[in-house]
Design a protein around this motif. Structure first.
Motif, PDB file in Angstrom:
ATOM      1  N   SER A  81      -0.029   0.899   5.827  1.00 34.49           N
ATOM      2  CA  SER A  81      -1.206   1.462   6.493  1.00 34.49           C
ATOM      3  C   SER A  81      -0.923   2.867   7.008  1.00 34.49           C
ATOM      4  O   SER A  81      -1.786   3.751   6.932  1.00 34.49           O
ATOM      5  CB  SER A  81      -1.656   0.545   7.635  1.00 34.49           C
ATOM      6  N   ALA A  82       0.283   3.107   7.537  1.00 36.46           N
ATOM      7  CA  ALA A  82       0.627   4.449   8.021  1.00 36.46           C
ATOM      8  C   ALA A  82       0.661   5.442   6.869  1.00 36.46           C
ATOM      9  O   ALA A  82       0.173   6.576   6.994  1.00 36.46           O
ATOM     10  CB  ALA A  82       1.974   4.413   8.739  1.00 36.46           C
ATOM     11  N   ALA A  83       1.242   5.046   5.732  1.00 37.61           N
ATOM     12  CA  ALA A  83       1.279   5.938   4.573  1.00 37.61           C
ATOM     13  C   ALA A  83      -0.130   6.250   4.093  1.00 37.61           C
ATOM     14  O   ALA A  83      -0.437   7.391   3.713  1.00 37.61           O
ATOM     15  CB  ALA A  83       2.097   5.302   3.451  1.00 37.61           C
ATOM     16  N   ARG A  84      -1.006   5.243   4.109  1.00 35.77           N
ATOM     17  CA  ARG A  84      -2.386   5.478   3.664  1.00 35.77           C
ATOM     18  C   ARG A  84      -3.122   6.407   4.632  1.00 35.77           C
ATOM     19  O   ARG A  84      -3.910   7.262   4.200  1.00 35.77           O
ATOM     20  CB  ARG A  84      -3.139   4.155   3.524  1.00 35.77           C
ATOM     21  N   LEU A  85      -2.875   6.257   5.946  1.00 43.08           N
ATOM     22  CA  LEU A  85      -3.537   7.153   6.897  1.00 43.08           C
ATOM     23  C   LEU A  85      -3.092   8.593   6.684  1.00 43.08           C
ATOM     24  O   LEU A  85      -3.914   9.523   6.735  1.00 43.08           O
ATOM     25  CB  LEU A  85      -3.267   6.714   8.328  1.00 43.08           C
ATOM     26  N   VAL A  86      -1.796   8.819   6.460  1.00 44.08           N
ATOM     27  CA  VAL A  86      -1.324  10.171   6.175  1.00 44.08           C
ATOM     28  C   VAL A  86      -2.014  10.708   4.929  1.00 44.08           C
ATOM     29  O   VAL A  86      -2.481  11.863   4.898  1.00 44.08           O
ATOM     30  CB  VAL A  86       0.204  10.179   6.004  1.00 44.08           C
ATOM     31  N   ALA A  87      -2.110   9.889   3.886  1.00 46.54           N
ATOM     32  CA  ALA A  87      -2.785  10.317   2.659  1.00 46.54           C
ATOM     33  C   ALA A  87      -4.258  10.623   2.910  1.00 46.54           C
ATOM     34  O   ALA A  87      -4.815  11.585   2.355  1.00 46.54           O
ATOM     35  CB  ALA A  87      -2.641   9.240   1.587  1.00 46.54           C
ATOM     36  N   ALA A  88      -4.902   9.823   3.761  1.00 45.84           N
ATOM     37  CA  ALA A  88      -6.319  10.057   4.063  1.00 45.84           C
ATOM     38  C   ALA A  88      -6.504  11.346   4.854  1.00 45.84           C
ATOM     39  O   ALA A  88      -7.470  12.100   4.626  1.00 45.84           O
ATOM     40  CB  ALA A  88      -6.882   8.866   4.835  1.00 45.84           C
ATOM     41  N   LEU A  89      -5.615  11.637   5.796  1.00 46.62           N
ATOM     42  CA  LEU A  89      -5.703  12.902   6.540  1.00 46.62           C
ATOM     43  C   LEU A  89      -5.534  14.093   5.603  1.00 46.62           C
ATOM     44  O   LEU A  89      -6.264  15.092   5.705  1.00 46.62           O
ATOM     45  CB  LEU A  89      -4.640  12.931   7.635  1.00 46.62           C
ATOM     46  N   LEU A  90      -4.590  13.993   4.682  1.00 50.07           N
ATOM     47  CA  LEU A  90      -4.403  15.084   3.722  1.00 50.07           C
ATOM     48  C   LEU A  90      -5.652  15.275   2.869  1.00 50.07           C
ATOM     49  O   LEU A  90      -6.056  16.409   2.592  1.00 50.07           O
ATOM     50  CB  LEU A  90      -3.189  14.792   2.840  1.00 50.07           C
ATOM     51  N   ALA A  91      -6.270  14.173   2.450  1.00 50.73           N
ATOM     52  CA  ALA A  91      -7.490  14.263   1.648  1.00 50.73           C
ATOM     53  C   ALA A  91      -8.654  14.832   2.440  1.00 50.73           C
ATOM     54  O   ALA A  91      -9.606  15.363   1.859  1.00 50.73           O
ATOM     55  CB  ALA A  91      -7.852  12.875   1.104  1.00 50.73           C
ATOM     56  N   ALA A  92      -8.573  14.732   3.776  1.00 51.82           N
ATOM     57  CA  ALA A  92      -9.607  15.304   4.643  1.00 51.82           C
ATOM     58  C   ALA A  92      -9.251  16.713   5.093  1.00 51.82           C
ATOM     59  O   ALA A  92      -9.777  17.205   6.096  1.00 51.82           O
ATOM     60  CB  ALA A  92      -9.807  14.401   5.855  1.00 51.82           C
TER      61      ALA A  92
END
Length: 405
Positions: free
Chosen positions: A168-179
């Protein structure tokens, strides 16, 4: 000719503005096999020096709240690129959490909604130049809210995920980068337990989640916000009807599969016989089964599956080992069950503690405030003085929403 075995995917670290592999990795629980890239302390030291030079060249970060809202929408519903795993859809994320951490779909949906709700109701903080660290637990990904809070207030935030559940932490980092979050302002730093203290020394502000042992070793660190054991308790006033008490207590014990620090671990019946409440609550907990609720109209309080071999048995055995003479385990269902598909679950546990707790020294029972990764509560009768002692040792104290005579 035998084909060479495929290497398991490795969830990358994110440092110096890019996803990075590592020669040092750790296996993740569950199947299929996955591994996690670890960041050695010497590398983190070098990254701190890199951050000092990179920070000076960064433009101000604007629209933080809007970017975070976009990131949370992607986190819950979108497709983002996670280092080492590639493009990951929302369905693939949920599947990975189930396979690795045993988190069922309804629980993932609820926790995603809680993250969004937390951001919606939090005031915008003033930003500063700090490099923040958030060290996460493995019991619930709702603690990612602390990452979002530090992202809004800090120059950069390094996230140290739990090795039990880093997805979940890795996905949140990826989502922030995508935003469009600036890559230099976010980091994912998986480490071994012994390296956590090193990360604390390298960063300016720290939010750390952990158990009693970690809390004791870090409580004196400056600029530290420590989220230790919650030891949630519920105070049942005299005269509260048993049915009303059970209706109030059941979600406090069973919601979120007992994974929240707010979950009730100790039920204190003030100046009253605790046995009627305990027996009725145990019966209600015995009615909770793995999988979807049999009644579609009933509350959905799913149980999590245990992925590490023997972990479920060890967790339940520890509860039994803490029983004292006269204590009774009132839940009657088998403590550990296996589904037809081979998934292992721990059923809810409820213990009635023997005797009346009259003075503060009585509350030093190993099951008072005891935290385990499944629904569990110890019920006891106590005087108002002993009840206050239990409440004083709890971060979360629950009382009935309406007074009863």
């Amino acid at each position: 000719m035998t084909a060479a075995p495929e290497h398991p995917p490795v969830v990358s670290a994110f440092r110096r503005g890019a996803w990075q592999e590592s020669l040092d990795t750790a296996a993740l629980p569950g199947s299929p096999a996955r591994r996690l890239a670890l960041v050695p302390e010497i590398v983190a030291h070098a990254d701190r020096r890199w951050w000092r030079s990179a920070q000076a060249a960064l433009p101000p970060l604007t629209d933080r709240r809007a970017r975070i809202r976009t990131a949370l929408d992607l986190f819950a519903h979108g497709t983002v690129t996670v280092g080492g795993l590639g493009p990951q859809s929302a369905a693939a994320f949920r599947g990975a959490l189930w396979e690795s951490a045993g988190l069922p779909g309804p629980l993932v949906e609820r926790w995603c909604a809680l993250l969004a709700d937390g951001v919606a109701h939090r005031e915008l903080p003033d930003a500063d130049d700090a490099l923040a660290l958030v060290a996460l637990p493995g019991n619930t990904f709702t603690c990612l809210d602390s990452v979002l809070d530090q992202a809004e207030r800090s120059a950069a935030v390094w996230v140290r995920p739990s090795r039990r559940e880093p997805l979940s932490a890795a996905r949140l980092v990826a989502a922030l980068l995508a935003a469009d979050w600036p890559a230099e302002r976010i980091g994912l730093y998986p480490t071994g337990q012994r390296d956590l203290h090193g990360l604390v020394k390298l960063t300016d502000r720290h939010v750390v989640y952990g158990g009693a042992g970690l809390a004791a070793s870090m409580r004196d660190a400056p600029t530290l916000t420590l989220h230790g054991p919650g030891r949630g308790c519920a105070l049942v006033p005299p005269g509260l009807p048993v049915d009303d008490a059970v209706a109030w207590l059941l979600p406090l014990v069973a919601a979120d599969s007992g994974r929240f620090c707010r979950n009730v671990r100790t039920v204190v019946c003030l100046d009253a016989d605790p046995e009627p409440v305990a027996k009725a609550l145990a019966t209600a907990l015995d009615g909770l089964h793995p999988g979807p609720a049999p009644d579609p109209a009933a509350p959905d309080w799913p149980l999590t599956a245990f992925r590490d071999p023997g972990e479920a048995e060890r967790a339940t055995a520890h509860v039994r080992a803490c029983l004292r003479a006269g204590d009774r385990l009132l839940t009657r269902e088998p403590p550990v069950v296996e589904s037809a598909g081979g998934d292992v679950f721990v059923r809810p546990h409820l213990v009635l503690l023997d005797g009346r707790f009259a003075v503060p020294s009585d509350v030093a029972h190993p099951l008072v405030g005891h935290e385990v990764p499944f629904p569990f509560a110890a019920v006891l009768g106590a005087t108002a003085e002993a009840g206050r002692a239990i409440a004083d040792g709890s971060l979360f104290v629950h009382r009935p929403p309406t007074p009863h005579s």
